[in-house]
Design a protein around this motif. Structure first.
Motif, PDB file in Angstrom:
ATOM      1  N   ILE A  13       0.835  -1.049   0.124  1.00 35.77           N
ATOM      2  CA  ILE A  13       0.210  -0.011   0.004  1.00 35.77           C
ATOM      3  C   ILE A  13       0.802   1.171  -0.045  1.00 35.77           C
ATOM      4  N   PHE A  14       0.423   2.153  -1.105  1.00 38.49           N
ATOM      5  CA  PHE A  14       1.513   3.396  -0.905  1.00 38.49           C
ATOM      6  C   PHE A  14       0.424   4.555  -1.093  1.00 38.49           C
ATOM      7  N   PHE A  15       0.882   5.683  -0.819  1.00 45.30           N
ATOM      8  CA  PHE A  15       0.254   7.009  -1.031  1.00 45.30           C
ATOM      9  C   PHE A  15       0.813   7.995  -2.161  1.00 45.30           C
ATOM     10  N   HIS A  16      -0.040   8.340  -3.124  1.00 46.17           N
ATOM     11  CA  HIS A  16       0.458   8.952  -4.256  1.00 46.17           C
ATOM     12  C   HIS A  16       1.150  10.456  -4.050  1.00 46.17           C
ATOM     13  N   GLU A  17       0.745  11.176  -2.687  1.00 45.74           N
ATOM     14  CA  GLU A  17       1.269  12.285  -2.523  1.00 45.74           C
ATOM     15  C   GLU A  17       2.895  12.076  -2.303  1.00 45.74           C
ATOM     16  N   ASP A  18       3.408  11.023  -1.858  1.00 45.23           N
ATOM     17  CA  ASP A  18       4.665  10.868  -1.424  1.00 45.23           C
ATOM     18  C   ASP A  18       5.396  10.076  -2.571  1.00 45.23           C
ATOM     19  N   GLN A  19       6.125  11.024  -3.316  1.00 40.45           N
ATOM     20  CA  GLN A  19       6.954  10.660  -4.408  1.00 40.45           C
ATOM     21  C   GLN A  19       8.164   9.694  -4.070  1.00 40.45           C
ATOM     22  N   ALA A  20       8.561   9.737  -2.806  1.00 47.26           N
ATOM     23  CA  ALA A  20       9.614   8.576  -2.456  1.00 47.26           C
ATOM     24  C   ALA A  20       9.038   7.344  -2.529  1.00 47.26           C
ATOM     25  N   SER A  21       7.691   7.307  -1.847  1.00 46.04           N
ATOM     26  CA  SER A  21       7.002   5.932  -1.642  1.00 46.04           C
ATOM     27  C   SER A  21       6.774   5.480  -3.100  1.00 46.04           C
ATOM     28  N   ILE A  22       6.441   6.176  -3.888  1.00 42.93           N
ATOM     29  CA  ILE A  22       6.122   5.751  -5.244  1.00 42.93           C
ATOM     30  C   ILE A  22       7.375   5.172  -5.904  1.00 42.93           C
ATOM     31  N   LEU A  23       8.523   5.587  -5.757  1.00 43.35           N
ATOM     32  CA  LEU A  23       9.900   5.262  -6.213  1.00 43.35           C
ATOM     33  C   LEU A  23      10.244   3.881  -5.582  1.00 43.35           C
ATOM     34  N   TYR A  24      10.211   3.865  -4.229  1.00 45.40           N
ATOM     35  CA  TYR A  24      10.379   2.545  -3.517  1.00 45.40           C
ATOM     36  C   TYR A  24       9.671   1.654  -3.705  1.00 45.40           C
ATOM     37  N   THR A  25       8.335   1.775  -3.980  1.00 45.18           N
ATOM     38  CA  THR A  25       7.363   0.763  -4.481  1.00 45.18           C
ATOM     39  C   THR A  25       7.798   0.268  -5.798  1.00 45.18           C
ATOM     40  N   SER A  26       8.126   0.959  -6.688  1.00 43.34           N
ATOM     41  CA  SER A  26       8.604   0.507  -7.984  1.00 43.34           C
ATOM     42  C   SER A  26       9.786  -0.289  -7.915  1.00 43.34           C
ATOM     43  N   LEU A  27      10.602   0.258  -7.031  1.00 47.36           N
ATOM     44  CA  LEU A  27      12.034  -0.504  -6.969  1.00 47.36           C
ATOM     45  C   LEU A  27      11.614  -2.026  -6.407  1.00 47.36           C
ATOM     46  N   LYS A  28      11.024  -2.238  -5.128  1.00 45.25           N
ATOM     47  CA  LYS A  28      10.686  -3.446  -4.713  1.00 45.25           C
ATOM     48  C   LYS A  28       9.839  -4.212  -5.494  1.00 45.25           C
ATOM     49  N   LYS A  29       9.040  -3.760  -6.318  1.00 43.88           N
ATOM     50  CA  LYS A  29       8.123  -4.391  -7.234  1.00 43.88           C
ATOM     51  C   LYS A  29       9.215  -5.151  -8.140  1.00 43.88           C
ATOM     52  N   GLN A  30       9.994  -4.481  -8.945  1.00 42.94           N
ATOM     53  CA  GLN A  30      10.874  -4.810  -9.780  1.00 42.94           C
ATOM     54  C   GLN A  30      11.905  -5.979  -9.328  1.00 42.94           C
ATOM     55  N   THR A  31      12.285  -5.576  -8.086  1.00 42.60           N
ATOM     56  CA  THR A  31      13.329  -6.873  -7.481  1.00 42.60           C
ATOM     57  C   THR A  31      12.350  -8.173  -6.946  1.00 42.60           C
ATOM     58  N   ALA A  32      11.314  -7.803  -6.748  1.00 37.84           N
ATOM     59  CA  ALA A  32      10.374  -9.061  -6.161  1.00 37.84           C
ATOM     60  C   ALA A  32      10.166  -9.872  -7.434  1.00 37.84           C
ATOM     61  N   GLU A  33       9.596  -9.038  -8.372  1.00 33.55           N
ATOM     62  CA  GLU A  33       9.144  -9.682  -9.630  1.00 33.55           C
ATOM     63  C   GLU A  33      10.324 -10.571 -10.555  1.00 33.55           C
ATOM     64  N   SER A  34      11.559 -10.073 -10.131  1.00 30.82           N
ATOM     65  CA  SER A  34      12.757 -10.789 -10.675  1.00 30.82           C
ATOM     66  C   SER A  34      13.274 -11.933  -9.900  1.00 30.82           C
ATOM     67  N   LEU A  35      12.846 -11.923  -8.916  1.00 28.04           N
ATOM     68  CA  LEU A  35      12.950 -13.391  -7.932  1.00 28.04           C
ATOM     69  C   LEU A  35      11.961 -14.270  -8.001  1.00 28.04           C
ATOM     70  N   GLY A  36      10.685 -13.859  -8.686  1.00 28.86           N
ATOM     71  CA  GLY A  36       9.737 -14.739  -8.785  1.00 28.86           C
ATOM     72  C   GLY A  36       8.605 -14.503  -7.559  1.00 28.86           C
ATOM     73  N   ILE A  37       8.730 -13.355  -6.853  1.00 27.41           N
ATOM     74  CA  ILE A  37       7.644 -13.167  -6.014  1.00 27.41           C
ATOM     75  C   ILE A  37       6.706 -12.385  -6.473  1.00 27.41           C
ATOM     76  N   ALA A  38       5.428 -12.650  -6.449  1.00 26.29           N
ATOM     77  CA  ALA A  38       4.624 -11.607  -6.910  1.00 26.29           C
ATOM     78  C   ALA A  38       4.398 -10.186  -6.196  1.00 26.29           C
ATOM     79  N   TYR A  39       4.238  -9.265  -6.739  1.00 24.14           N
ATOM     80  CA  TYR A  39       4.299  -8.114  -6.042  1.00 24.14           C
ATOM     81  C   TYR A  39       3.273  -7.058  -6.581  1.00 24.14           C
ATOM     82  N   GLN A  40       2.238  -6.979  -5.788  1.00 20.74           N
ATOM     83  CA  GLN A  40       1.111  -6.083  -6.246  1.00 20.74           C
ATOM     84  C   GLN A  40       1.021  -4.649  -5.392  1.00 20.74           C
ATOM     85  N   ALA A  41       0.673  -3.702  -5.981  1.00 16.65           N
ATOM     86  CA  ALA A  41       0.565  -2.356  -5.260  1.00 16.65           C
ATOM     87  C   ALA A  41      -0.421  -1.620  -5.471  1.00 16.65           C
ATOM     88  N   LYS A  42      -1.139  -1.092  -4.357  1.00 13.63           N
ATOM     89  CA  LYS A  42      -2.422  -0.470  -4.264  1.00 13.63           C
ATOM     90  C   LYS A  42      -2.237   1.052  -3.724  1.00 13.63           C
TER      91      LYS A  42
END
Length: 350
Positions: free
Chosen positions: A37-66
């Motif tokens: 879960i992230f909040f669109h007003e916080d740009q840093a959170s958007i960046l971190y969520t994207s980086l975590k999603k990229q890493t998770a999916e490269s490992l085979g871990i499903a990663y969904q963001a809301k």
């Protein structure tokens, strides 16, 4: 000569090990899935969520963001968290913690701690839902277990940044100085956040007080078993201070030279200068968005320094993924089937 730690290199090595573990999960019909879960007003959170999603999916871990807004009703977010708690396909939940300052810009008269607590406290724990889904290790129940020294028995996890720091110290022992153990040293932690300072302090303090006899399955975070006699002989200590506490130490003309290991996480540029530290120090810089260490003045005085960037940051992301896998220990037999037999007694840390 000072060793400058390469966080990207070690993180890549750990990702390879994690990917093997995920593949083993898949072979048993288990598919880890994290929802953030992230909040669109916080740009840093958007960046971190994207980086975590990229890493998770490269490992085979499903990663969904809301995505939510700071203005979203608390009840709406809580309801979504409860839906995730009840969903057996979701094995981990993250609420991307925004900067307090950024939240207050949108809610100027609000109480950030109350708002944050009302959300993170809803994440499933074994006590509340029969399973632990707190990937970040920031829920009140998780922090309380860390403080009490019961988080391992309760099948919980340390906050990812704390785990990253401990993993770096373990790597230092393995590849630089086999006689080193933070459990027999004087350690200074600067910064009292829930993300790092407080849980890391509690964990280290508990291990030092108990003689650091720890289960082998948590080798990454606990490092080595050290007897009480060793701890006493070295007069080990872990001290936690904030910016004010550090300023008082300096004002009292007490340098930081009493401490072999310094872990600093304030984001105040050049806070730690070479004239403050002892020769052969180990300096872990967790400053964000800028480092705390005045690198030029500490070079050739400290034995080991983690830089910013390319230090603790990459290790924090991979540690979060390791947390997501470790949480599977808490899932009951009826969900994981005979897969529990596969992981019990195994070292799942990367």
């Amino acid at each position: 000569m000072t060793i400058i730690f390469d966080g990207e290199k070690l993180a890549k090595q750990k990702e390879l090990k994690l990917k093997q573990k995920v593949m083993a999960y898949h072979a048993k019909g288990i598919y880890p899935k994290v929802v953030a879960i992230f909040f669109h007003e916080d740009q840093a959170s958007i960046l971190y969520t994207s980086l975590k999603k990229q890493t998770a999916e490269s490992l085979g871990i499903a990663y969904q963001a809301k995505e939510f807004s700071f203005a979203s009703p608390v009840e709406e977010i809580q309801k979504y968290i409860e839906e995730l708690n009840a969903d057996p396909s979701v094995t981990g939940i993250i609420i991307q913690k925004p900067w307090t300052k950024k939240w207050l810009e949108s809610v100027p008269n609000g109480d950030f701690n109350e708002w944050w607590g009302s959300l993170v406290s809803k994440i499933a724990t074994k006590k509340s839902h029969g399973v632990n889904k707190d990937v970040d290790g920031l829920a009140p129940a998780t922090l309380e277990a860390i403080k009490n020294g019961t988080w391992m028995q309760d099948q919980m996890v340390l906050p990812a940044t704390a785990r990253a720091v401990l993993s770096i110290l373990k790597d230092y022992r393995a590849n630089v100085d086999s006689d080193f153990s933070y459990l027999t040293e004087k350690v200074l932690i600067i910064g009292q956040s829930d993300l790092l300072g407080r849980p890391l302090y509690w964990h280290m303090q508990n291990l030092m007080q108990k003689g650091a006899t720890v289960p082998q399955t948590f080798g990454e975070v606990c490092q080595v078993a050290v007897s009480e006699s060793q701890v006493s002989k070295n007069k080990c200590e872990v001290k936690l201070v904030g910016k004010q506490g550090l300023a008082e130490l300096i004002e009292q003309k007490k340098s930081l030279s009493d401490f072999r290991v310094i872990i600093s996480a304030t984001g105040q540029k050049n806070l730690i200068k070479g004239d403050l530290i002892a020769d052969h120090s180990i300096i872990i810089d967790v400053g964000e968005p800028q480092g705390d260490i005045d690198l030029p003045s500490c070079l050739n005085k400290a034995d080991f320094i983690t830089p910013v960037p390319n230090g603790v940051g990459p290790m924090t992301v991979v540690s979060l993924m390791a947390n997501a896998l470790d949480l599977l220990r808490s899932f009951p037999q009826k969900i994981l089937g005979d897969f529990n037999q596969f992981i019990v007694g195994k070292d799942l840390s990367p």
